[in-house]
Design an enzyme around this catalytic site. Structure first.
Site, PDB file in Angstrom:
ATOM      1  N   GLY A   1       0.787  -1.231   0.000  1.00 46.45           N
ATOM      2  CA  GLY A   1       0.000   0.000   0.000  1.00 46.45           C
ATOM      3  C   GLY A   1       0.819   1.281   0.000  1.00 46.45           C
TER       4      GLY A   1
ATOM      5  CE1 TYR B   1     -10.288   1.572  -7.795  1.00 41.48           C
ATOM      6  CE2 TYR B   1      -8.508   2.028  -9.348  1.00 41.48           C
ATOM      7  CZ  TYR B   1      -9.287   1.133  -8.650  1.00 41.48           C
ATOM      8  OH  TYR B   1      -9.054  -0.208  -8.795  1.00 41.48           O
TER       9      TYR B   1
ATOM     10  CB  CYS C   1     -18.938   3.638 -27.255  1.00 35.93           C
ATOM     11  SG  CYS C   1     -20.549   4.223 -27.633  1.00 35.93           S
TER      12      CYS C   1
HETATM   13  N1  LLP Z   1      -1.433  -7.238  -0.882  1.00 38.23           N
HETATM   14  C1  LLP Z   1      -2.768  -7.404  -0.994  1.00 38.23           C
HETATM   15  C2  LLP Z   1      -3.407  -8.480  -0.247  1.00 38.23           C
HETATM   16  C3  LLP Z   1      -3.523  -6.556  -1.809  1.00 38.23           C
HETATM   17  O1  LLP Z   1      -4.839  -6.723  -1.898  1.00 38.23           O
HETATM   18  C4  LLP Z   1      -2.881  -5.526  -2.530  1.00 38.23           C
HETATM   19  C5  LLP Z   1      -3.641  -4.640  -3.409  1.00 38.23           C
HETATM   20  C6  LLP Z   1      -1.474  -5.393  -2.395  1.00 38.23           C
HETATM   21  C7  LLP Z   1      -0.787  -6.260  -1.556  1.00 38.23           C
HETATM   22  C8  LLP Z   1      -0.671  -4.355  -3.125  1.00 38.23           C
HETATM   23  O2  LLP Z   1      -1.069  -3.070  -2.823  1.00 38.23           O
HETATM   24  P1  LLP Z   1      -0.222  -1.811  -3.370  1.00 38.23           P
HETATM   25  O3  LLP Z   1       1.111  -1.844  -2.698  1.00 38.23           O
HETATM   26  O4  LLP Z   1      -0.108  -1.955  -4.843  1.00 38.23           O
HETATM   27  O5  LLP Z   1      -1.021  -0.624  -2.985  1.00 38.23           O
HETATM   28  N2  LLP Z   1      -6.502  -1.059  -8.550  1.00 38.23           N
HETATM   29  C9  LLP Z   1      -6.301  -0.098  -7.484  1.00 38.23           C
HETATM   30  C10 LLP Z   1      -5.550  -0.694  -6.311  1.00 38.23           C
HETATM   31  C11 LLP Z   1      -6.161  -1.975  -5.779  1.00 38.23           C
HETATM   32  C12 LLP Z   1      -5.316  -2.621  -4.728  1.00 38.23           C
HETATM   33  C13 LLP Z   1      -5.755  -4.006  -4.443  1.00 38.23           C
HETATM   34  N3  LLP Z   1      -4.922  -4.697  -3.518  1.00 38.23           N
HETATM   35  C14 LLP Z   1      -5.592   1.130  -8.057  1.00 38.23           C
HETATM   36  O6  LLP Z   1      -5.367   1.167  -9.264  1.00 38.23           O
HETATM   37  O7  LLP Z   1      -5.321   2.087  -7.332  1.00 38.23           O
END
Ligand code: LLP
Length: 415
Positions: free
Chosen positions: A227, A313, A343
């Site tokens: 995150g 988002y 579209c």
């Molecule tokens: N671990 C788990 C269990 C997760 O569900 C996620 C992301 C991560 C790690 C990695 O998170 P990151 O470090 O990339 O923030 N599509 C959305 C983000 C969805 C995140 C889903 N889970 C966007 O484009 O902002």
């Protein structure tokens, strides 16, 4: 306003015009040096502890990028059998894959068991399922620490209003089910949400998580999730995620926990976006410039099928305009919405942006497109998914995913 991509020499020995001539648009372009630098940062997060960083491949599962992650010593987390399959093909052995499952079928759970990867279950009912399929097995349980964070409600993955994890008050039930099936809870994991620039909620969640961990005797690892944010407003000098202070604070928390509990487990994190977002830009062709009732539009081939984050988002991506191989940084400016070719009236990559006066045949360069860019692309409107190119450390361009063809649209049909 200077160009970010020029400042960091993003395109190495080539430039957007040459790339577009060679590979067409839309085109995801990655920079290997930026990618490796971020991978090294996350791999070196906790040098004073037993630690591994997982790369969360839902952000980007390009084979070449996965192979670079493997070389840089990252492990990976997978969210589906498909991700496990692709990781294996990239060369990751089972012990370097962590399956963070969510509402999976028995077949999917069995697939992961047969592949020999460690599985995290996300609910008491899935813990029962694992027990039925794999009595006596080892696994991890995803805990919802009751605290979440993230850039949008849709990406907050812990706290009292999400589907994820087992609530802390149900920990006694985890033990009951584990006992019933003779299971060994060797890991606990959490992920509070995606894209936070302030690490304090994350540390707060780690604090409660460590407290819950004390209830489990057989733990071999604790996975704090990902995150970590990246600055999407870099053209306005948004500061980076303060990884050095975060690193020091997390180190302190874990050192104290080890000292007071006498425990020593492997610590893990699961960043995705932080690793790969900034290593990629998305190039699109400008096919029209128009004015409708006082609103100016730059019409491109970057539809919501290519990059859906702005539509899903309201995400911000900085935009640069390139002409004749160079970024346009001087001259008159105008307010435009940069739109795609799909579209849907919501098909807007960047709404009401002040940009250099833009012309047909210019190239739109959308920054920070490496995370949840290609991986969330689709064939909506039967558009083809784009190609991906890597600018290697020597500055050369290499095709790392071919563009889809019309024939690819038929591959699941008997025609
Ligand atoms: N671990 C788990 C269990 C997760 O569900 C996620 C992301 C991560 C790690 C990695 O998170 P990151 O470090 O990339 O923030 N599509 C959305 C983000 C969805 C995140 C889903 N889970 C966007 O484009 O902002």
């Amino acid at each position: 306003m200077d160009s970010y991509t020029r400042q960091v020499n993003f395109f190495g020995n080539t430039d957007p015009e040459a790339l577009v001539k060679k590979y067409g648009t839309p085109l995801f372009v990655y920079n290997e040096d930026i990618l490796r630098k971020q991978m090294r940062r996350v791999a070196g997060l906790l040098p004073n502890h037993r630690f591994t960083s997982n790369f969360s491949i839902k952000t980007n599962s390009n084979m070449t990028i996965l192979k670079i992650a493997l070389e840089e010593g990252l492990n990976c987390d997978a969210m589906s059998p498909g991700e496990i399959f692709v990781l294996k093909k990239a060369g990751f052995p089972s012990e370097r894959i962590f399956y963070v499952s969510n509402n999976v079928s028995e077949e999917e759970m069995q697939y992961a068991i047969d592949e020999g990867v460690v599985i995290s279950v996300d609910s008491l009912s899935q813990l029962e399922m694992f027990g039925r399929l794999n009595r006596g097995g080892k696994l991890s349980v995803r805990i919802n620490p009751g605290v979440g964070a993230g850039h949008h409600d849709k990406v907050v993955t812990a706290g009292k209003k999400t589907k994820f994890g087992v609530a802390a008050q149900d920990i006694p039930k985890i033990h009951e089910i584990a006992q019933k099936y003779d299971l060994h809870i060797v890991g606990l994991n959490q992920h509070i949400g995606s894209l936070f620039m302030d690490y304090k909620p994350f540390l707060e969640a780690c604090h409660s998580f460590l407290h819950y961990a004390e209830d489990f005797d057989e733990l071999e690892f604790l996975d704090f999730g990902g995150g970590f944010g990246t600055p999407y407003h870099k053209l306005n000098d948004e500061p980076e995620f303060d990884i050095e202070t975060f690193k020091a604070e997390l180190d302190k928390l874990l050192t104290e926990w080890k000292a007071t509990t006498g425990r020593d487990v492997l610590f893990k994190t699961e960043p995705g976006r932080y690793v790969v977002a900034e290593s990629c830009v998305l190039l699109g062709g400008v096919h029209s410039v128009k004015e409708n009732y006082g609103h100016k539009y730059v019409g491109t081939d970057i539809g919501m099928n290519v990059l859906i984050r702005p539509e899903l988002y309201d995400s911000w991506h900085d935009v640069e305009i390139y002409r004749d191989g160079k970024p346009v940084t001087d001259g008159p400016r105008e307010v435009y919405s940069v739109v795609g070719n799909i579209c849907e009236s919501g098909d807007i990559v960047a709404k009401d942006r002040e940009l250099p006066v833009t012309k047909e045949k210019d190239i739109v360069c959308v920054l920070d497109a490496g995370a949840y860019g290609f991986s969330m692309s689709s064939n909506y409107n039967n558009r083809l998914r784009p190609a991906e190119v890597l600018i290697t450390s020597s500055g050369d361009d290499v095709l790392i995913r071919r563009r889809e063809t019309l024939e690819d649209l038929l591959r699941c049909f008997d025609v």
